[in-house]
Design a protein around this motif. Structure first.
Motif, PDB file in Angstrom:
ATOM      1  N   GLY A   1       0.796  -1.212   0.000  1.00  0.00           N
ATOM      2  CA  GLY A   1       0.000   0.000   0.000  1.00  0.00           C
ATOM      3  C   GLY A   1       0.826   1.258   0.000  1.00  0.00           C
ATOM      4  N   HIS A   2       0.107   2.368   0.124  1.00  0.00           N
ATOM      5  CA  HIS A   2       0.722   3.679   0.000  1.00  0.00           C
ATOM      6  C   HIS A   2       0.036   4.629   0.969  1.00  0.00           C
ATOM      7  CE1 HIS A   2       2.225   1.974  -3.798  1.00  0.00           C
ATOM      8  NE2 HIS A   2       0.993   1.506  -3.892  1.00  0.00           N
ATOM      9  N   LEU A   3       0.834   5.402   1.689  1.00  0.00           N
ATOM     10  CA  LEU A   3       0.343   6.396   2.629  1.00  0.00           C
ATOM     11  C   LEU A   3       0.590   7.785   2.051  1.00  0.00           C
ATOM     12  CD1 LEU A   3       1.832   5.062   6.004  1.00  0.00           C
ATOM     13  CD2 LEU A   3      -0.458   4.627   5.082  1.00  0.00           C
ATOM     14  N   LEU A   4      -0.438   8.633   2.092  1.00  0.00           N
ATOM     15  CA  LEU A   4      -0.268  10.021   1.664  1.00  0.00           C
ATOM     16  C   LEU A   4      -0.782  10.918   2.782  1.00  0.00           C
ATOM     17  CD1 LEU A   4       0.542  12.088  -0.443  1.00  0.00           C
ATOM     18  CD2 LEU A   4      -1.767  11.939  -1.407  1.00  0.00           C
ATOM     19  N   GLN A   5       0.131  11.653   3.393  1.00  0.00           N
ATOM     20  CA  GLN A   5      -0.231  12.557   4.477  1.00  0.00           C
ATOM     21  C   GLN A   5      -0.574  13.928   3.904  1.00  0.00           C
ATOM     22  OE1 GLN A   5       2.870  13.820   7.305  1.00  0.00           O
ATOM     23  NE2 GLN A   5       1.389  13.514   8.966  1.00  0.00           N
ATOM     24  N   VAL A   6      -1.761  14.418   4.241  1.00  0.00           N
ATOM     25  CA  VAL A   6      -2.228  15.722   3.773  1.00  0.00           C
ATOM     26  C   VAL A   6      -2.286  16.671   4.961  1.00  0.00           C
ATOM     27  CG1 VAL A   6      -4.129  16.983   2.701  1.00  0.00           C
ATOM     28  CG2 VAL A   6      -3.564  14.672   1.914  1.00  0.00           C
ATOM     29  N   LEU A   7      -1.514  17.754   4.897  1.00  0.00           N
ATOM     30  CA  LEU A   7      -1.459  18.713   5.999  1.00  0.00           C
ATOM     31  C   LEU A   7      -1.674  20.137   5.493  1.00  0.00           C
ATOM     32  CD1 LEU A   7       1.632  17.485   8.080  1.00  0.00           C
ATOM     33  CD2 LEU A   7      -0.784  17.067   8.563  1.00  0.00           C
ATOM     34  N   ASP A   8      -2.230  20.959   6.365  1.00  0.00           N
ATOM     35  CA  ASP A   8      -2.299  22.395   6.108  1.00  0.00           C
ATOM     36  C   ASP A   8      -0.916  22.990   6.383  1.00  0.00           C
ATOM     37  OD1 ASP A   8      -4.528  24.829   6.064  1.00  0.00           O
ATOM     38  OD2 ASP A   8      -2.768  25.301   7.288  1.00  0.00           O
ATOM     39  N   PRO A   9      -0.509  24.016   5.616  1.00  0.00           N
ATOM     40  CA  PRO A   9       0.830  24.579   5.847  1.00  0.00           C
ATOM     41  C   PRO A   9       1.050  25.079   7.268  1.00  0.00           C
ATOM     42  CG  PRO A   9      -0.499  25.997   4.411  1.00  0.00           C
ATOM     43  CD  PRO A   9      -1.193  24.673   4.500  1.00  0.00           C
ATOM     44  N   ALA A  10      -0.012  25.572   7.924  1.00  0.00           N
ATOM     45  CA  ALA A  10       0.147  26.066   9.292  1.00  0.00           C
ATOM     46  C   ALA A  10       0.444  24.940  10.267  1.00  0.00           C
ATOM     47  CB  ALA A  10      -1.117  26.803   9.726  1.00  0.00           C
TER      48      ALA A  10
END
Length: 300
Positions: free
Chosen positions: A201-210
């Motif tokens: 599988g594959h993990l993609l972390q999505v974050l706000d710049p702050a």
């Protein structure tokens, strides 16, 4: 009246669908211009499972012997079909409904867009895709994209936590998209559950710049979005270095977990173009990048 009401509800959903679908198709088209199809891994024509027939399945796929045993129709699935499928998941926790600037999408909006755009790109390559937790089998073609988009539109209720480990055949693929800020031991259990079945599988972390820079100054009151109590910090700048160090340690832990289980790990910030994250993710799924690779190094 019930049928008419259902039709009006469906039309209302469809009226809200095009913007997300159009945007996802646009992102997928941008990436498709610069990539080749994924290398598929099959494992023969051996039987995998029976599953309930759903509208859209060819009637020729129905196993009449199995169907005769119950009141439902069943379809026979071979392992190679499921092995070439990709199961997708995006975080719907309340914390994903946050953004630091009104000009940015929320983390949840970006995760939904990336999931749908990835599905569109995979379908273009002839892949079967499914949504983890939806209870529907992997499928291909335009119909599955519409179904995914409608499911995303209808999923208004927030669901906290990581996905449950579902039975997926060996050589299948899983993609998990979210802020991935849950404790590492919880994510370890999910990856271990899938890896035990030979699923990569594959993990993609999505974050706000702050969330990366903690740009606030002075006294700030932080409100929890998942029933946490409020936190008041007298001088945010005094804790910024420690906060960033802990975030980096968590990210390094995510990358290590992915690497140890033969998965890949990528990072995306909501102030960056979505096609960059999709290109990096698709490259990892195609074998263009090594397991555990951090897509942040490619500017995703």
């Amino acid at each position: 009246m019930a049928a008419l009401r259902s039709r009006h509800e469906a039309e209302a959903l469809a009226a809200r669908l095009p913007p997300l679908m159009v945007q996802a198709e646009r992102v997928a088209a941008t990436v498709a211009q610069g990539v080749h199809g994924r290398r598929r891994v099959g494992s023969g024509d051996s039987f995998w499972q029976f599953r309930a027939y759903v509208p859209g399945d060819p009637v020729t796929r129905i196993d009449w012997r199995e169907t005769a045993k119950s009141e439902r129709a069943y379809v026979r699935e071979n392992e190679w079909e499921a092995a070439q499928s990709v199961w997708l998941w995006h975080d719907r926790s309340p914390s994903m409904n946050w953004r630091s600037d009104r000009n940015l999408p929320t983390k949840g909006e970006r995760a939904s867009l990336l999931l749908l755009a990835l599905a569109a790109l995979l379908v273009r390559g002839g892949e079967r895709v499914a949504l983890i937790g939806a209870g529907l089998p992997p499928a291909h073609g335009r119909a599955v994209l519409d179904r995914l988009a409608l499911t995303i539109e209808r999923s208004g209720e927030a669901i906290s936590g990581l996905p449950r480990v579902e039975p997926i055949p060996r050589h299948g693929s899983v993609v998990l998209i979210g802020d991935l800020l849950a404790p590492l031991d919880e994510l370890h259990d999910v990856l271990t559950g899938y890896a035990a079945s030979g699923v990569r599988g594959h993990l993609l972390q999505v974050l706000d710049p702050a969330e990366e820079s903690l740009p606030f100054e002075g006294r700030v009151r932080f409100e929890g979005m998942e029933r946490e109590g409020p936190l008041v910090i007298a001088r945010v700048e005094a804790v910024r270095d420690e906060y960033q160090a802990r975030l980096a340690a968590h990210r390094n832990g995510l990358a290590a977990l992915a690497r140890n289980h033969g998965w890949s790990f990528g990072l995306h910030r909501t102030d960056h173009p979505p096609h960059q994250a999709l290109l990096a993710l698709y490259g990892m799924m195609s074998g263009g990048l090594p397991p555990g690779h951090d897509a942040a190094k490619r500017g995703a």
